[in-house]
Design a protein around this motif. Sequence first.
Motif, mmCIF file in Angstrom:
data_model
loop_
_atom_site.group_PDB
_atom_site.id
_atom_site.type_symbol
_atom_site.label_atom_id
_atom_site.label_comp_id
_atom_site.label_asym_id
_atom_site.label_seq_id
_atom_site.Cartn_x
_atom_site.Cartn_y
_atom_site.Cartn_z
ATOM 1 N N LYS A 224 121.812 76.989 -33.500
ATOM 2 C CA LYS A 224 122.149 75.567 -33.492
ATOM 3 C C LYS A 224 120.899 74.714 -33.685
ATOM 4 N N VAL A 225 119.760 75.231 -33.197
ATOM 5 C CA VAL A 225 118.499 74.509 -33.335
ATOM 6 C C VAL A 225 117.859 74.801 -34.683
ATOM 7 N N LEU A 226 117.905 76.067 -35.094
ATOM 8 C CA LEU A 226 117.194 76.492 -36.297
ATOM 9 C C LEU A 226 117.836 75.983 -37.580
ATOM 10 N N THR A 227 119.145 75.749 -37.565
ATOM 11 C CA THR A 227 119.816 75.359 -38.800
ATOM 12 C C THR A 227 119.955 73.854 -38.963
ATOM 13 N N GLY A 228 119.596 73.097 -37.939
ATOM 14 C CA GLY A 228 119.740 71.648 -38.030
ATOM 15 C C GLY A 228 118.418 70.954 -38.217
ATOM 16 N N ALA A 229 118.486 69.622 -38.290
ATOM 17 C CA ALA A 229 117.270 68.805 -38.386
ATOM 18 C C ALA A 229 116.766 68.579 -36.974
ATOM 19 N N ARG A 230 116.036 69.546 -36.468
ATOM 20 C CA ARG A 230 115.618 69.485 -35.073
ATOM 21 C C ARG A 230 114.476 68.495 -34.894
ATOM 22 N N PRO A 231 114.383 67.867 -33.719
ATOM 23 C CA PRO A 231 113.278 66.950 -33.441
ATOM 24 C C PRO A 231 111.974 67.728 -33.295
ATOM 25 N N GLU A 232 110.883 67.076 -33.591
ATOM 26 C CA GLU A 232 109.568 67.693 -33.434
ATOM 27 C C GLU A 232 108.748 66.864 -32.448
ATOM 28 N N PRO A 233 107.817 67.428 -31.676
ATOM 29 C CA PRO A 233 107.490 68.861 -31.670
ATOM 30 C C PRO A 233 108.499 69.659 -30.845
ATOM 31 N N THR A 234 108.974 70.790 -31.373
ATOM 32 C CA THR A 234 110.013 71.586 -30.733
ATOM 33 C C THR A 234 109.580 73.037 -30.596
ATOM 34 N N PHE A 235 109.876 73.619 -29.437
ATOM 35 C CA PHE A 235 109.695 75.046 -29.200
ATOM 36 C C PHE A 235 111.069 75.617 -28.853
ATOM 37 N N LEU A 236 111.264 76.907 -29.115
ATOM 38 C CA LEU A 236 112.583 77.520 -28.937
ATOM 39 C C LEU A 236 112.456 78.833 -28.175
ATOM 40 N N ILE A 237 113.261 78.964 -27.099
ATOM 41 C CA ILE A 237 113.334 80.194 -26.321
ATOM 42 C C ILE A 237 114.806 80.594 -26.239
ATOM 43 N N SER A 238 115.094 81.851 -26.545
ATOM 44 C CA SER A 238 116.475 82.327 -26.492
ATOM 45 C C SER A 238 116.814 82.845 -25.098
ATOM 46 N N LYS A 239 118.053 82.598 -24.664
ATOM 47 C CA LYS A 239 118.562 83.190 -23.428
ATOM 48 C C LYS A 239 119.133 84.569 -23.733
ATOM 49 N N PRO A 240 119.027 85.512 -22.789
ATOM 50 C CA PRO A 240 118.317 85.417 -21.521
ATOM 51 C C PRO A 240 116.810 85.429 -21.748
ATOM 52 N N PHE A 241 116.082 84.670 -20.937
ATOM 53 C CA PHE A 241 114.654 84.532 -21.149
ATOM 54 C C PHE A 241 113.853 85.295 -20.102
ATOM 55 N N GLN A 242 112.607 85.572 -20.457
ATOM 56 C CA GLN A 242 111.652 86.172 -19.528
ATOM 57 C C GLN A 242 110.814 85.066 -18.899
ATOM 58 N N ARG A 243 110.572 85.188 -17.608
ATOM 59 C CA ARG A 243 109.822 84.147 -16.894
ATOM 60 C C ARG A 243 108.467 83.895 -17.533
ATOM 61 N N GLU A 244 107.771 84.983 -17.901
ATOM 62 C CA GLU A 244 106.426 84.813 -18.458
ATOM 63 C C GLU A 244 106.466 84.104 -19.811
ATOM 64 N N THR A 245 107.563 84.269 -20.556
ATOM 65 C CA THR A 245 107.690 83.578 -21.837
ATOM 66 C C THR A 245 107.819 82.078 -21.622
ATOM 67 N N VAL A 246 108.652 81.692 -20.666
ATOM 68 C CA VAL A 246 108.824 80.262 -20.375
ATOM 69 C C VAL A 246 107.507 79.665 -19.886
ATOM 70 N N MET A 247 106.808 80.385 -19.021
ATOM 71 C CA MET A 247 105.520 79.909 -18.527
ATOM 72 C C MET A 247 104.550 79.664 -19.672
ATOM 73 N N ALA A 248 104.466 80.631 -20.586
ATOM 74 C CA ALA A 248 103.514 80.532 -21.692
ATOM 75 C C ALA A 248 103.879 79.387 -22.632
ATOM 76 N N ILE A 249 105.157 79.217 -22.923
ATOM 77 C CA ILE A 249 105.561 78.179 -23.868
ATOM 78 C C ILE A 249 105.420 76.791 -23.262
#
Length: 267
Positions: A224-249
């Motif tokens: 839904k984010v990748l195919t649309g005109a997403r706002p910038e600056p944007t980062f994307l994390i897929s669920k289910p997520f890892q805690r360390e990934t969210v921390m880093a992003i």
Amino acid sequence: MSIAQTIRPHLPYLRRFARSLTGAQETGDAYVATLLESLVSTPSDFPTEVPPRVALYHLFLRVWNSVRLVTPNAEDVQATVAVAQRRINSISSLPRQAFLLVAVEGFTAAEAATILEVGEKDIESLLDVAGQEIAHQVATNVLIIEDELLIAMDLETIVTSLGHSVQDVATTKSEALAAVKRQKPGLILADVKLADGSSGLDAVKEIVAEGDVPIIFITAYPEKVLTGARPEPTFLISKPFQRETVMAIISQALFFDTKAHLRPAAA
């Protein structure tokens, strides 16, 4: 395939990493050159039991952690380093390496652990340290747009553990817009599909139309984010997520926001 052919595609990215790590391209390239010279003289040092990119970064950090090079005009070069680079340089050495490997170079926690010769749990701890050190520079108030209670609570814990403040938790588009009217956030963590059928993507588009703010979408529907005109600056994390990934992003989003500073945190 020769070692030269194996590592050639990865060298531009290693040079980028080396620049971020050392603070100057000249110094970074000197470390890369030292590594290449070492591989020419002792090619058997190149590990074959791990992916080539992992092996290359692993050997580079061995050089970085064991050799100190001095390059001409290093002080002059350092004087021109950008805001983001100054922030990178302020992070302690090993947490900085972990942060750059995961948040900038895109390695998984397992790959970063192999490169740094530590356990995966250690990577999480190092990212935690890096995130806290970044938060000292750019501590901010965070708006969470998430309708699943347990996920929202998990995100709140991550945000506060990094030294930031949770401004509000919104479960619908209207709640999100109302929260922003009360106080502009320094960072937004947003789901796409919300409780009342409204869209977090639509909410964010309206919010950023009034002014720039870093956005991290955390969603089970990344398309839904990748195919649309997403706002910038944007980062994307897929669920289910890892805690360390969210921390880093989170750290990455604030780290490379050139307008980031010690914003007033919500009370």
